[in-house]
Design a protein around this motif. Sequence first.
Motif, short mmCIF file in Angstrom:
data_model
loop_
_atom_site.label_atom_id
_atom_site.label_comp_id
_atom_site.label_asym_id
_atom_site.label_seq_id
_atom_site.Cartn_x
_atom_site.Cartn_y
_atom_site.Cartn_z
N ASN A 100 0.83 -1.20 0.00
CA ASN A 100 0.00 0.00 0.00
C ASN A 100 0.87 1.25 0.00
O ASN A 100 1.85 1.33 0.71
CB ASN A 100 -0.92 0.02 1.22
N ALA A 101 0.48 2.23 -0.83
CA ALA A 101 1.18 3.51 -0.85
C ALA A 101 0.80 4.26 0.42
O ALA A 101 -0.24 3.99 1.01
CB ALA A 101 0.79 4.30 -2.09
N PRO A 102 1.55 5.16 0.94
CA PRO A 102 2.71 5.77 0.31
C PRO A 102 4.02 5.02 0.55
O PRO A 102 5.08 5.54 0.24
CB PRO A 102 2.77 7.15 0.97
N ASN A 103 3.96 3.81 1.11
CA ASN A 103 5.17 3.04 1.35
C ASN A 103 5.91 2.80 0.03
O ASN A 103 5.32 2.31 -0.93
CB ASN A 103 4.83 1.71 2.02
N THR A 104 7.17 3.16 -0.02
CA THR A 104 7.99 2.96 -1.21
C THR A 104 9.29 2.22 -0.88
O THR A 104 10.34 2.53 -1.42
CB THR A 104 8.32 4.30 -1.90
N GLU A 105 9.18 1.28 0.02
CA GLU A 105 10.35 0.48 0.35
C GLU A 105 9.94 -0.93 0.75
O GLU A 105 8.79 -1.17 1.09
CB GLU A 105 11.18 1.12 1.44
N THR A 106 10.88 -1.83 0.69
CA THR A 106 10.61 -3.21 1.03
C THR A 106 11.88 -3.86 1.57
O THR A 106 12.94 -3.29 1.52
CB THR A 106 10.08 -4.01 -0.17
N GLY A 107 11.71 -5.05 2.06
CA GLY A 107 12.85 -5.81 2.53
C GLY A 107 12.86 -5.90 4.04
O GLY A 107 11.98 -5.39 4.68
N PRO A 108 13.81 -6.57 4.60
CA PRO A 108 14.85 -7.30 3.87
C PRO A 108 14.32 -8.60 3.28
O PRO A 108 13.43 -9.23 3.83
CB PRO A 108 15.91 -7.57 4.92
N ILE A 109 14.89 -8.96 2.15
CA ILE A 109 14.55 -10.19 1.45
C ILE A 109 15.84 -10.98 1.27
O ILE A 109 16.86 -10.44 0.82
CB ILE A 109 13.89 -9.90 0.09
N GLU A 110 15.82 -12.24 1.63
CA GLU A 110 17.00 -13.10 1.56
C GLU A 110 17.21 -13.58 0.11
O GLU A 110 16.30 -14.12 -0.51
CB GLU A 110 16.79 -14.31 2.48
N LEU A 111 18.41 -13.36 -0.42
CA LEU A 111 18.74 -13.76 -1.78
C LEU A 111 20.01 -14.62 -1.77
O LEU A 111 20.90 -14.41 -0.96
CB LEU A 111 19.00 -12.53 -2.66
N ALA A 112 20.07 -15.57 -2.70
CA ALA A 112 21.26 -16.39 -2.86
C ALA A 112 22.36 -15.55 -3.51
O ALA A 112 22.10 -14.75 -4.40
CB ALA A 112 20.96 -17.61 -3.71
N VAL A 113 23.57 -15.74 -3.06
CA VAL A 113 24.72 -15.02 -3.62
C VAL A 113 25.23 -15.80 -4.84
O VAL A 113 25.19 -17.02 -4.87
CB VAL A 113 25.81 -14.85 -2.55
N GLY A 114 25.71 -15.07 -5.84
CA GLY A 114 26.21 -15.69 -7.06
C GLY A 114 25.19 -15.64 -8.18
O GLY A 114 25.34 -16.33 -9.18
N GLU A 115 24.16 -14.84 -8.02
CA GLU A 115 23.08 -14.74 -9.00
C GLU A 115 22.89 -13.30 -9.44
O GLU A 115 23.33 -12.37 -8.78
CB GLU A 115 21.76 -15.23 -8.38
N GLN A 116 22.16 -13.13 -10.54
CA GLN A 116 21.74 -11.81 -10.98
C GLN A 116 20.22 -11.75 -10.85
O GLN A 116 19.53 -12.70 -11.21
CB GLN A 116 22.16 -11.54 -12.42
N TYR A 117 19.72 -10.65 -10.32
CA TYR A 117 18.29 -10.50 -10.06
C TYR A 117 17.73 -9.30 -10.80
O TYR A 117 18.32 -8.22 -10.78
CB TYR A 117 18.04 -10.31 -8.55
N ARG A 118 16.57 -9.49 -11.42
CA ARG A 118 15.84 -8.39 -12.05
C ARG A 118 14.71 -8.04 -11.08
O ARG A 118 13.84 -8.86 -10.79
CB ARG A 118 15.27 -8.83 -13.39
N ILE A 119 14.75 -6.80 -10.58
CA ILE A 119 13.75 -6.34 -9.62
C ILE A 119 12.86 -5.32 -10.33
O ILE A 119 13.34 -4.30 -10.82
CB ILE A 119 14.43 -5.71 -8.39
N GLU A 120 11.55 -5.63 -10.41
CA GLU A 120 10.59 -4.77 -11.09
C GLU A 120 9.65 -4.11 -10.08
O GLU A 120 9.29 -4.73 -9.09
CB GLU A 120 9.71 -5.58 -12.04
N VAL A 121 9.25 -2.89 -10.39
CA VAL A 121 8.28 -2.17 -9.57
C VAL A 121 7.23 -1.57 -10.49
O VAL A 121 7.56 -1.09 -11.58
CB VAL A 121 8.96 -1.04 -8.75
N GLN A 122 5.95 -1.61 -10.06
CA GLN A 122 4.85 -0.96 -10.77
C GLN A 122 4.02 -0.17 -9.77
O GLN A 122 4.05 -0.44 -8.58
CB GLN A 122 3.96 -1.99 -11.46
#
Length: 173
Positions: A100-122
């Motif tokens: 829900n707006a006006p929140n414009t942040e997220t996390g923390p989210i655990e990710l595996a190291v050694g990868e490339q991530y595409r992060i999309e926002v709408q």
Amino acid sequence: EKVRLSWSHEDDSVSYYRWRRGNEEWNITPELEAQSFYRYGDVEIYHIEASYDGESWSMDHPILITDKDTVAVSWSWKNESEGVGFHRYRINEGDWTIINAPNTETGPIELAVGEQYRIEVQASFDGKKWSGSSFSMLTTVKMDKRKPFISFELSSSISLSYALYDFYNGHNM
């Protein structure tokens, strides 16, 4: 320890790159590599951007370096439109998470190291019709003491177009 970052990009007309560690000053170079320092046990984030003219820069392509197997990341984005009621994000074309707006942040989210991530926002005014995606790429790299050389590709997503959000704050929690 000294570390050498090396990158490639498929657009041969890019003339300049700029990089920085964390929030340090930008270093501008026509080269496809940089040298810096890394202290084992730390989590470092480097930012790399591309430019055709040395004045207008692409959106940020963060590179997160750690000697860990996973890392927790947080990010935020800028909302330029009044009346936005919802945002949603997804990672690597996975399921959308609505905020829900006006929140414009997220996390923390655990990710595996050694990868490339595409992060999309709408964004959405009503939670039904959504804007086009703005996205950033995050590359996570596991540092090896025996190989202080990091090489990665800046994907075509490092286009010089305006982005809805600004990636920030990759760190180990």
